[in-house]
Design an enzyme around this catalytic site. Structure first.
Site, mmCIF file in Angstrom:
data_model
loop_
_atom_site.group_PDB
_atom_site.id
_atom_site.type_symbol
_atom_site.label_atom_id
_atom_site.label_comp_id
_atom_site.label_asym_id
_atom_site.label_seq_id
_atom_site.Cartn_x
_atom_site.Cartn_y
_atom_site.Cartn_z
ATOM 1 N N HIS A 168 -0.464 -0.581 1.078
ATOM 2 C CA HIS A 168 0.273 -0.068 -0.084
ATOM 3 C C HIS A 168 0.728 -1.271 -0.912
ATOM 4 O O HIS A 168 1.084 -2.312 -0.338
ATOM 5 C CB HIS A 168 1.545 0.678 0.347
ATOM 6 C CG HIS A 168 1.378 2.128 0.675
ATOM 7 N ND1 HIS A 168 2.099 2.747 1.674
ATOM 8 C CD2 HIS A 168 0.600 3.102 0.123
ATOM 9 C CE1 HIS A 168 1.775 4.037 1.725
ATOM 10 N NE2 HIS A 168 0.862 4.278 0.810
ATOM 11 N N CYS A 264 9.796 1.114 1.886
ATOM 12 C CA CYS A 264 9.120 2.369 2.252
ATOM 13 C C CYS A 264 10.118 3.501 2.487
ATOM 14 O O CYS A 264 9.814 4.654 2.257
ATOM 15 C CB CYS A 264 8.293 2.187 3.517
ATOM 16 S SG CYS A 264 6.976 0.990 3.370
HETATM 17 N N1 ARG Z 1 2.984 5.412 8.358
HETATM 18 C C1 ARG Z 1 3.112 5.469 6.930
HETATM 19 C C2 ARG Z 1 1.734 5.486 6.310
HETATM 20 O O1 ARG Z 1 0.868 4.796 6.783
HETATM 21 C C3 ARG Z 1 3.894 4.308 6.422
HETATM 22 C C4 ARG Z 1 4.180 4.381 4.967
HETATM 23 C C5 ARG Z 1 4.952 3.220 4.475
HETATM 24 N N2 ARG Z 1 5.404 3.413 3.156
HETATM 25 C C6 ARG Z 1 5.252 2.549 2.166
HETATM 26 N N3 ARG Z 1 5.835 2.814 1.051
HETATM 27 N N4 ARG Z 1 4.472 1.503 2.267
HETATM 28 O O2 ARG Z 1 1.474 6.187 5.355
#
Ligand code: ARG
Length: 271
Positions: A168, A264
Site C-alpha cells: 500500500h 493503517c
Molecule cells: N492485513 C491488511 C491487508 O493486507 C493490512 C492493511 C493495512 N492497511 C494499510 N493502510 N496499509 O489488507
C-alpha cells in the site's frame, strides 16, 4: 516558522476481532499467534494519544467476520467532507467497504461515491495541499486513479509500487504537512519512473532509509506537528526533529502481524 498542529478528525475501528488467519501481504503469517489483549491495549494507546493531542476520534463498530477491519484507513477516502468509498482487492476484506459506507450515511455524510474500480482507501491515496498521491501495483487499480481525480477534482499522481512488503502507498510514503506539500518516503518501494516523479514534485522530501521503512516507519500520521509512527523506526526521529516535527513513537507490534501500523489504523475525515 514553528510548526502547528491542526485539530483532526479520525475514524478508527477497535481490534476486537483482529486475527491473522489468511495471508494477503508478506507481513501476515497465520502460524504466528496474535496476542489479542495486547493488540487491544496498543490500539487504545493510539486512540488515547490522538485524543490527548486534541483530536477527535470517531469509532466504527468492528465485525466478527472481518478481522482486518481494524485497518480503518482502507475503508474510504474523505476530502472536503466528500467520501470516495473503497472497493477491496481481496474477497476477505470486500465487505468492509459497505460497512464504511453505512457508517458515513449514518453520520451525516451525504456525498458518498460507490466506486467502480478497486481502491483501498487511504491505504493507496495520500492527500497533500496540491495533489492526491495514489499507489498502484498491488491493490488499487490504476483505473481508480482517474475515478478519484474526477470525484475530488484534484490532480491525482499515480505511483507504481514494486516491492511486495510495501503493498500500500501508506507503507512507503507519509504526508507530514498537508497545508503544504511535505512528505517522507522510501524510494526503494517505487519504480524508477515514480521515484523521478516524487523527486520532481517533492525535492525537499525526507528520504527514509531501508531499516526504518522495514520497521513500517512510513506508516505514520502527522497533525502538522506531531508525527505518530512505529517506535522501531528510530532513524526517522532526528530527521523529523530537524524539520520541526515532534516524533511520537508508538508500539503497535501486534497489529504489525497483519501488515499495518499507525496509519493503517487511522482514517482521516477531512472537512
Ligand atoms: N492485513 C491488511 C491487508 O493486507 C493490512 C492493511 C493495512 N492497511 C494499510 N493502510 N496499509 O489488507
Amino acid at each position: 516558522m514553528p510548526r502547528e498542529a491542526a485539530p483532526r478528525r479520525y475514524l478508527m475501528c477497535a481490534p476486537t476481532h483482529f486475527r491473522v488467519t489468511y495471508s494477503i501481504n508478506p507481513w501476515m503469517d497465520p502460524s504466528k499467534p496474535v496476542d489479542l489483549p495486547l493488540a487491544q491495549t496498543q490500539w487504545e494507546d493510539l486512540r488515547d494519544r490522538y485524543r490527548a493531542l486534541g483530536h477527535t476520534v470517531e469509532l466504527i463498530a468492528p465485525r466478527p467476520e472481518l478481522p482486518d477491519m481494524v485497518f480503518a484507513a482502507n475503508g474510504a477516502t474523505v476530502i472536503d467532507g466528500r467520501v470516495l468509498g473503497a472497493r477491496f482487492a481481496y474477497r476477505e476484506r470486500y465487505e468492509e467497504a459497505g460497512a464504511h459506507r453505512e457508517w458515513f450515511r449514518a453520520n451525516g455524510f451525504t456525498e458518498i461515491h460507490e466506486p467502480d474500480h478497486v481502491n483501498e482507501g487511504e491505504g493507496d491515496f495520500a492527500v497533500t495541499a496540491s495533489y492526491v498521491l495514489a499507489g498502484r501495483g498491488f491493490r488499487s487499480s490504476p483505473l481508480s486513479h482517474g475515478e478519484a481525480q474526477e470525484f475530488f477534482g484534484r490532480p491525482v499522481i499515480g505511483l507504481d509500487l514494486v516491492d511486495p512488503r510495501y503493498y500500500h502507498l501508506d507503507t512507503a510514503l507519509s504526508v507530514l504537512d498537508d497545508a503544504g506539500d511535505e512528505i517522507m518516503y522510501y524510494p526503494g518501494a517505487f519504480s524508477p519512473g515514480s521515484r523521478s516523479v516524487l523527486a520532481r514534485l517533492f525535492p525537499g522530501a525526507l528520504i527514509a532509509e531501508e531499516a526504518d521503512a522495514a520497521a513500517l516507519g512510513l506508516n505514520a500520521v502527522s497533525d502538522g506537528l506531531n508525527v505518530l509512527l512505529p517506535q522501531a523506526a528510530t532513524g526517522l526521529f532526528d530527521p523529523l526533529r530537524a524539520r520541526g516535527f515532534e516524533p511520537v513513537p508508538m508500539d503497535l507490534g501486534e497489529l504489525l502481524k497483519g501488515g499495518g501500523s499507525v496509519k493503517c489504523c487511522t482514517q482521516e475525515l477531512r472537512g
